[in-house]
Enzyme design. Structure first.
Site, PDB file in Angstrom:
ATOM      1  N   THR A  84      -7.467  -6.560  -0.797  1.00 47.32           N
ATOM      2  CA  THR A  84      -8.296  -5.570  -0.123  1.00 47.32           C
ATOM      3  C   THR A  84      -9.458  -4.904  -0.842  1.00 47.32           C
ATOM      4  OG1 THR A  84      -6.119  -4.578   0.052  1.00 47.32           O
ATOM      5  CG2 THR A  84      -7.372  -4.685   1.988  1.00 47.32           C
ATOM      6  N   CYS A  92      -5.965   4.463   1.439  1.00 51.09           N
ATOM      7  CA  CYS A  92      -5.790   3.189   2.142  1.00 51.09           C
ATOM      8  C   CYS A  92      -4.426   2.570   1.842  1.00 51.09           C
ATOM      9  CB  CYS A  92      -6.904   2.224   1.721  1.00 51.09           C
ATOM     10  SG  CYS A  92      -6.740   0.592   2.470  1.00 51.09           S
ATOM     11  N   THR A 110      -4.289  -0.758  -0.287  1.00 46.45           N
ATOM     12  CA  THR A 110      -4.870  -0.699  -1.626  1.00 46.45           C
ATOM     13  C   THR A 110      -3.884  -0.012  -2.560  1.00 46.45           C
ATOM     14  OG1 THR A 110      -7.086  -0.509  -0.677  1.00 46.45           O
ATOM     15  CG2 THR A 110      -6.840   0.176  -2.967  1.00 46.45           C
TER      16      THR A 110
END
Length: 189
Positions: A12, A175, A178
Site C-alpha cells: 500500500t 490507514c 499501512t
C-alpha cells in the site's frame, strides 16, 4: 488505491520526497489479502539500474513485480534516461491488453527527477518534490507537505529521513492497509 479484487495481494503506502539534492522513497511493509494482513515485512522499495534509480510500488503485488521487470528492461534500453524509460513503459502499459489489467502504481526517482507512473499509464512529475501513492498515500502526502512547508526554524533543521519516517508513521496510524515497518532507499547528489 481501491482494492478491486479481494483474492489478490496488495501492498500500500509509498512516499517520495526530494529535498536539498537528496531523494528518498519509503514504503510500509504490509501486504493485505482482502481484509487480512498476510505479511508485515514486505519490501516494496527497490533499487534498479545499478543503484541509480529507486522505485516503490502500491497495488497488487504480482502486478507490481511485472512492472518492475518491464521498467528494468526499459532502463537497460535507455540507460541514464529515466523519464524516457518511464514514458516507454507507460506506452506499453496503455497499449498492451495484458498490462492494461495490472492494478499497480509506481514512484520512480533518480538523482534528478521523481515520477509517478499511474495505473492508467500516465507519467507525472510532482510539482513540489513530494509524491505518494497507495491507500495511505494521501495521509503520508499531507503529513510530508505540512512538515516540509513549515517555516519555523525547527522544521528547517529536520532531516529528510525524519520527515519521511514521521509522515509514514502518521499514514500508518490512519490507514488500516499501512503499517509502520518502513523501508527507505535514498539517493544523494
Amino acid at each position: 488505491m481501491e482494492h478491486k479484487d479481494n483474492s489478490k495481494m496488495y501492498g500500500t503506502t509509498i512516499l517520495c520526497i526530494r529535498r536539498n539534492n537528496h531523494v528518498i522513497i519509503a514504503g510500509d511493509g504490509q501486504v493485505s489479502l482482502g481484509h487480512t494482513v498476510m505479511k508485515n515485512s514486505a519490501k516494496k522499495v527497490k533499487r534498479l539500474a545499478n543503484d541509480t534509480v529507486i522505485t516503490g510500488f502500491a497495488g497488487a503485488t504480482a502486478d507490481a513485480f511485472t512492472l518492475f521487470e518491464r521498467l528494468e528492461g526499459k532502463l537497460e534500453k535507455h540507460p541514464g534516461q529515466l523519464l524516457r524509460a518511464c514514458v516507454e513503459l507507460a506506452k506499453d502499459w496503455r497499449m498492451d491488453r495484458y498490462l492494461r489489467r495490472l492494478e499497480a502504481m509506481m514512484i520512480v526517482a533518480d538523482k534528478s527527477v521523481s515520477l509517478v507512473i499511474s495505473g492508467n499509464g500516465d507519467v507525472l512529475e510532482p510539482e513540489n518534490g513530494i509524491a505518494a501513492i497507495g491507500s495511505g498515500g494521501n495521509y503520508a502526502l499531507a503529513a510530508a507537505k505540512a512538515l516540509c512547508e513549515s517555516n519555523d526554524k525547527f522544521s528547517q533543521n529536520m532531516t529528510l529521513e525524519y520527515i519521511v519516517t514521521t509522515a509514514m508513521n502518521i499514514a500508518a496510524e490512519i490507514c488500516i492497509y499501512t503499517n509502520n515497518n518502513i523501508i527507505m532507499e535514498k539517493i544523494e547528489d
